[in-house]
Scaffold this active site. Structure first.
Site, PDB file in Angstrom:
ATOM      1  N   LEU A  56       0.832  -1.200   0.000  1.00  0.00           N
ATOM      2  CA  LEU A  56       0.000   0.000   0.000  1.00  0.00           C
ATOM      3  C   LEU A  56       0.865   1.248   0.000  1.00  0.00           C
ATOM      4  O   LEU A  56       1.993   1.252   0.492  1.00  0.00           O
ATOM      5  CB  LEU A  56      -0.987  -0.017   1.167  1.00  0.00           C
ATOM      6  N   HIS A  57       0.341   2.305  -0.574  1.00  0.00           N
ATOM      7  CA  HIS A  57       1.020   3.589  -0.620  1.00  0.00           C
ATOM      8  C   HIS A  57      -0.013   4.678  -0.858  1.00  0.00           C
ATOM      9  O   HIS A  57      -1.053   4.435  -1.449  1.00  0.00           O
ATOM     10  CB  HIS A  57       2.118   3.626  -1.686  1.00  0.00           C
TER      11      HIS A  57
END
Length: 181
Positions: free
Chosen positions: A123-124
């Site tokens: 995730l980012h």
């Protein structure tokens, strides 16, 4: 509703050499290289780092990324979640100081494919500065996105702004500003 078709984008989506120097996950490997400036890592905190996007939508397009590999937002520990959120705040502060945008688009990419392009299961959060009038017809009619600033200039401006941030504790050996959030 009008629709704009961009068939040339499929070449980017289906490309084979997405990250030829990366064995598994680019977001896991880049922070370990010790070459922050080269890889555009502009700031680090205890549980996350801020990376300039190599293919920015606008100058200053950054990503805030947890160090731990995972695509499940709910799996972040309380410390990781708070640190990620505080680094996003610091990123907004640094971008305000360095570039003075009129607004932001910010959003999580969870997983790969349609959510995050070539990054699977890490995730980012994208942070994209926006200015009045920053969109134009170039991407639609000429397969061209105009980005008005070089990444190295953006890195320098954002690096200086992070260095001036209240949470800055120094510059790492690799060049990123270290923040205590």
């Amino acid at each position: 509703m009008d629709r704009v078709f961009a068939p040339w984008r499929i070449e980017w989506v289906e490309r084979e050499d997405k990250n030829p120097d990366v064995e598994e996950c680019v977001f896991c490997e880049l922070p370990e290289h010790g070459t922050d400036r080269e890889h555009r890592i502009v700031a680090r905190s205890e549980h996350a780092f801020c990376l300039l996007n190599n293919a920015p939508y606008n100058p200053g397009h950054a990503m805030v990324i947890p160090y731990d590999h995972g695509g499940d937002y709910g799996a972040l520990s309380d410390d990781e979640l708070l640190d990620h959120a505080r680094l996003k705040q610091a990123t907004f502060d640094a971008l305000d100081a360095a570039m003075g945008p009129d607004a932001y688009n910010a959003g999580l990419n969870l997983g790969g494919g349609p959510a995050g392009g070539s990054i699977e299961d890490h995730l980012h959060t994208h942070v994209v500065p926006r200015w009045e009038g920053d969109t134009n017809f170039m991407p639609v009619v000429s397969d061209t996105k105009v980005v008005v600033e070089a990444l190295s200039d953006t890195y320098d401006a954002l690096h200086d702004a992070f260095a001036d941030h209240d949470a800055a504790t120094g510059v790492s050996d690799a060049g990123a500003v270290t923040l205590s959030l």
